[in-house]
Design an enzyme around this catalytic site. Sequence first.
Site: not given
Length: 338
Positions: A131, A244
């Site tokens: 990710c 994130h």
Amino acid sequence: MKNYHVAVVGATGAVGNEMIKVLEERNFPVGKLTLLASERSLGKELSFKGRSLPVEVLTESSFRGVEIGLFSAGGSISEKFGPVAAAAGCVVIDNTNAFRMTPEVPLVVPEVNPEAIGLYKNKGIIANPNCSTIQMVVALKPIHDAAKIKRIVVSTYQAVSGTGKKAIEELALQTRALLSGQDPVTKVYPHRIAFNCLPQIDVFMENGYTKEEMKMVRETKKIMNDPGIAVTATTVRVPVFFAHSESVNIETERKITPDEVRKLLAAAPGVRVVDNPAEKLYPMAIDAAGQDATLVGRIREDESIPNGINMWVVADNIRKGAALNAVQIAEILIQKHL
Ligand code: NAP
Ligand code: 3JM
């Protein structure tokens, strides 16, 4: 138009659940959907396009007739069942760390290296990057093409959803416990995550970096098809549920101004520039959550070197960081290759 038999391996997990949602939202041509998980999920049902589907237990014979397998049940499950599925004629799109660095397996971010998808023929497997790598390369590829990136220094601020369902629950429970004057229970992470930052994601390696940090280093070079880019990473878990954030510093061969970067990124696929300090506008996790785009802002010159840029890059780790990226790969696969 042809419809495909799709299997989601790890369907009951944070990523698997999102895969089902993204397949539905993007109207992926699913003829049949097979949902696979462990014995723990036997008897569970999940909904797809208004219908309830049973979750089946993953076995070696789960892939008969399956054309596309979206795997997100952990590295060891992919190692064992990925090749089994591929041997049954299923194209595996794997979200784990299992095959990312296998040379014959393409490692794909559709905005960056869609052409690599054709290499699925080598092993019947396509790997989805980590990710943190995905959102970084989406933001950096247009700059690399324009000014050649020599070095990347990245620090991440990663959401707990990247660790799965149990970690989301752990942050919620610890926060509630602490705010009610009770002792927090720590099970998933090595230390308390509520009201804390943990400079450890995944296990430590011999060089003192964590495995997550080395994933970013190696995967970036492979996806950008440039082993010469120097990359160094510090990955940190923070008490955020979704999305994130990353502080990204780059040094380029050719000088590029912040304005040029903004212009390039405004035209780049999958990117939304959010960069208006006068209005206090910059990318934030709470805005990226649930969105498809990678948000980029705080674009400014690194005044400590001749050719440097700093930026702040934020994306939903479960969507662009995992499920959406995998489904985008599947879309190109069926349009161009199957
Ligand atoms: P999660 O919420 O903990 O879900 C794990 C899933 O795997 C569940 O569906 C679970 O089924 C299934 N599973 C576990 N052991 C199994 C077994 N022995 N047989 C069959 N199914 C099994 O975790 P997550 O966040 O969704 O992540 C899952 C995996 O995806 C991670 O381990 C990682 O490798 C990968 N991932 C990749 C990215 C990326 O950046 N591309 C991001 C996050 C995660 P039960 O519910 O039955 O236990
Ligand atoms: C994201 O095998 C496992 O225990 C999975 C660990 C894991 C990974 C991984 O290494 O595949 C959890 C969360 C990732 C990832 O995307 O690299």
